[in-house]
Design an enzyme around this catalytic site. Structure first.
Site, PDB file in Angstrom:
ATOM      1  N   HIS A  67      -7.137   2.458   4.015  1.00 61.02           N
ATOM      2  CA  HIS A  67      -6.872   3.488   5.023  1.00 61.02           C
ATOM      3  C   HIS A  67      -7.885   3.600   5.766  1.00 61.02           C
ATOM      4  O   HIS A  67      -7.946   3.827   7.052  1.00 61.02           O
ATOM      5  CB  HIS A  67      -6.384   4.866   4.972  1.00 61.02           C
ATOM      6  CG  HIS A  67      -4.760   4.888   4.496  1.00 61.02           C
ATOM      7  ND1 HIS A  67      -4.324   4.405   3.392  1.00 61.02           N
ATOM      8  CD2 HIS A  67      -3.766   5.512   5.011  1.00 61.02           C
ATOM      9  CE1 HIS A  67      -3.046   5.034   3.272  1.00 61.02           C
ATOM     10  NE2 HIS A  67      -2.729   5.281   4.157  1.00 61.02           N
ATOM     11  N   CYS A  97      -4.463  -1.577  -1.756  1.00 57.81           N
ATOM     12  CA  CYS A  97      -4.698  -0.015  -2.185  1.00 57.81           C
ATOM     13  C   CYS A  97      -5.768   0.123  -2.990  1.00 57.81           C
ATOM     14  O   CYS A  97      -5.707  -0.307  -4.210  1.00 57.81           O
ATOM     15  CB  CYS A  97      -3.336   0.544  -2.519  1.00 57.81           C
ATOM     16  SG  CYS A  97      -3.164   1.955  -3.154  1.00 57.81           S
ATOM     17  N   CYS A 149     -11.065   2.763   0.213  1.00 59.93           N
ATOM     18  CA  CYS A 149      -9.412   3.304   0.416  1.00 59.93           C
ATOM     19  C   CYS A 149      -9.236   2.320   1.541  1.00 59.93           C
ATOM     20  O   CYS A 149      -9.807   2.422   2.581  1.00 59.93           O
ATOM     21  CB  CYS A 149      -9.270   4.636   0.713  1.00 59.93           C
ATOM     22  SG  CYS A 149      -7.621   4.905   1.465  1.00 59.93           S
ATOM     23  N   ASP A 179       0.934  -1.142   0.085  1.00 60.69           N
ATOM     24  CA  ASP A 179      -0.098  -0.064  -0.028  1.00 60.69           C
ATOM     25  C   ASP A 179       0.736   1.344  -0.043  1.00 60.69           C
ATOM     26  O   ASP A 179       1.976   1.102   0.171  1.00 60.69           O
ATOM     27  CB  ASP A 179      -0.918   0.148   1.299  1.00 60.69           C
ATOM     28  CG  ASP A 179      -1.860   1.290   1.320  1.00 60.69           C
ATOM     29  OD1 ASP A 179      -2.457   1.661   0.379  1.00 60.69           O
ATOM     30  OD2 ASP A 179      -2.044   1.746   2.553  1.00 60.69           O
ATOM     31  N   SER A 180       0.228   2.580  -0.291  1.00 64.93           N
ATOM     32  CA  SER A 180       1.092   3.692  -0.107  1.00 64.93           C
ATOM     33  C   SER A 180       1.625   3.950   1.241  1.00 64.93           C
ATOM     34  O   SER A 180       2.307   4.752   1.626  1.00 64.93           O
ATOM     35  CB  SER A 180       0.294   4.702  -0.562  1.00 64.93           C
ATOM     36  OG  SER A 180      -0.960   4.886   0.227  1.00 64.93           O
ATOM     37  N   GLU A 214      -2.394   8.617   8.779  1.00 62.65           N
ATOM     38  CA  GLU A 214      -1.038   8.489   8.770  1.00 62.65           C
ATOM     39  C   GLU A 214      -0.602   9.163  10.044  1.00 62.65           C
ATOM     40  O   GLU A 214       0.306   9.062  10.640  1.00 62.65           O
ATOM     41  CB  GLU A 214      -0.397   9.113   7.537  1.00 62.65           C
ATOM     42  CG  GLU A 214      -0.524   8.258   6.181  1.00 62.65           C
ATOM     43  CD  GLU A 214       0.177   6.943   6.484  1.00 62.65           C
ATOM     44  OE1 GLU A 214       1.234   6.849   6.866  1.00 62.65           O
ATOM     45  OE2 GLU A 214      -0.432   6.124   5.637  1.00 62.65           O
TER      46      GLU A 214
HETATM   47  N1  DGL Z   1      -4.475   3.257   0.845  1.00 64.13           N
HETATM   48  C1  DGL Z   1      -4.634   3.922  -0.271  1.00 64.13           C
HETATM   49  C2  DGL Z   1      -5.966   3.414  -0.878  1.00 64.13           C
HETATM   50  O1  DGL Z   1      -6.655   2.599  -0.641  1.00 64.13           O
HETATM   51  C3  DGL Z   1      -4.147   4.843  -0.797  1.00 64.13           C
HETATM   52  C4  DGL Z   1      -4.323   6.183  -0.055  1.00 64.13           C
HETATM   53  C5  DGL Z   1      -3.350   7.247  -0.683  1.00 64.13           C
HETATM   54  O2  DGL Z   1      -2.147   7.000  -0.813  1.00 64.13           O
HETATM   55  O3  DGL Z   1      -3.843   8.413  -1.195  1.00 64.13           O
HETATM   56  O4  DGL Z   1      -6.510   4.270  -1.965  1.00 64.13           O
END
Ligand code: DGL
Length: 270
Positions: free
Chosen positions: A191, A77, A189, A14-15, A155
């Site tokens: 996150h 992600c 997302c 993931d990011s 984050e």
């Molecule tokens: N966790 C990510 C997603 O599912 C990325 C969030 C990001 O880096 O903007 O989109």
């Protein structure tokens, strides 16, 4: 880059921290699997970037996991799964993204056929969920809402339901979906499952939240079973790599997973 043993680890990327929602679900479903996690914390967020940049980062993330001899890669992600899925499909290993399994779960959950999707700016602009759901059930209406600030909140560790910042931002983003009377909300997302408590508080108990991390983990478990690639160990290991400061990652990751993360290693991707 061959699969020579069922004991090879699963690669998840993931990011940043978001893919931990997949790790969490994966360790619950398949505790015997070894997991190698990569969070590209030095370059988060992905969701505000161009298609070309997201494709380039995706290729580098995948190459790193392949260097760890993984047997399956999960793009944990929503942004990568929406914008650069084709990059993963071409990697030569079994590859899973979050969009399809999550869309399937949301369709099973909705009763009034109104599904909300929250995701990064890139995910919502790609209309990945709208297109996937239209194929699976054209009678469903999808309402997309970008919630890019949620990524930074996670984050930063603003994840408690009584955190005033988390609550105010959530109300602002989610009100249009409440107005549309969606009965199902895709956390598109990875996150966002870390913000489940505050999102539930704002949406109310009548709305079903679909966790894209868990949906992807279930799809991965099924794929491993179908391809006879399941580990026969009883306990697996988790190894974490990030591309920037390890302390920030360990802190929020530990709070989310409810356990200490023993070692996080910083790597530089070329
Ligand atoms: N966790 C990510 C997603 O599912 C990325 C969030 C990001 O880096 O903007 O989109």
């Amino acid at each position: 880059m061959l699969i020579t043993s069922n004991l090879q680890p699963i690669g998840i990327f993931d990011s940043g921290l978001g893919g931990l929602s997949v790790v969490n679900a994966m360790t619950a479903l398949l505790p015997g699997e070894d997991i190698v996690y990569f969070g590209d914390t030095g370059r988060v967020p992905y969701g505000t970037r161009s298609r070309q940049t997201i494709e380039q980062y995706t290729a580098q993330d995948i190459a790193f996991l392949q260097s760890k001899n993984v047997k399956l890669i999960i793009a944990a992600c929503g942004t990568v799964s929406s914008v650069a899925f084709h990059v993963g499909e071409a990697c030569g290993l079994p590859f899973i993204g979050v969009v399809k399994p999550t869309a399937q779960e949301a369709i099973l959950a909705t009763k009034n056929k109104k599904i909300g999707v929250i995701g990064t700016a890139a995910t919502i602009a790609s209309e990945s969920y709208t297109k996937e759901i239209a194929v699976l059930d054209p009678s469903v209406t999808v309402y997309g809402q970008p919630c890019q600030l949620f990524v930074q909140m996670v984050e930063e560790g603003f994840i408690d339901a009584d955190d005033p910042i988390a609550l105010a931002v959530s109300k602002r983003y989610l009100q249009p979906l409440i107005d549309q009377e969606v009965d199902t909300l895709i956390l598109g997302c990875t996150h966002f499952p870390l913000l489940t408590d505050v999102i539930r508080k704002v949406m109310g108990d009548g709305v079903t939240l679909i966790d894209s991390g868990r949906a992807a983990a279930k799809a991965a478990a099924k794929l491993l079973g179908d391809q006879n690639l399941l580990s026969d160990k009883s306990t697996g290991t988790q190894t974490y790599f990030v591309s920037d400061r390890t302390e920030a990652f360990s802190d929020v990751a530990g709070r989310f997973l409810g356990r200490e993360i023993p070692t996080v290693t910083r790597v530089v991707l070329e």
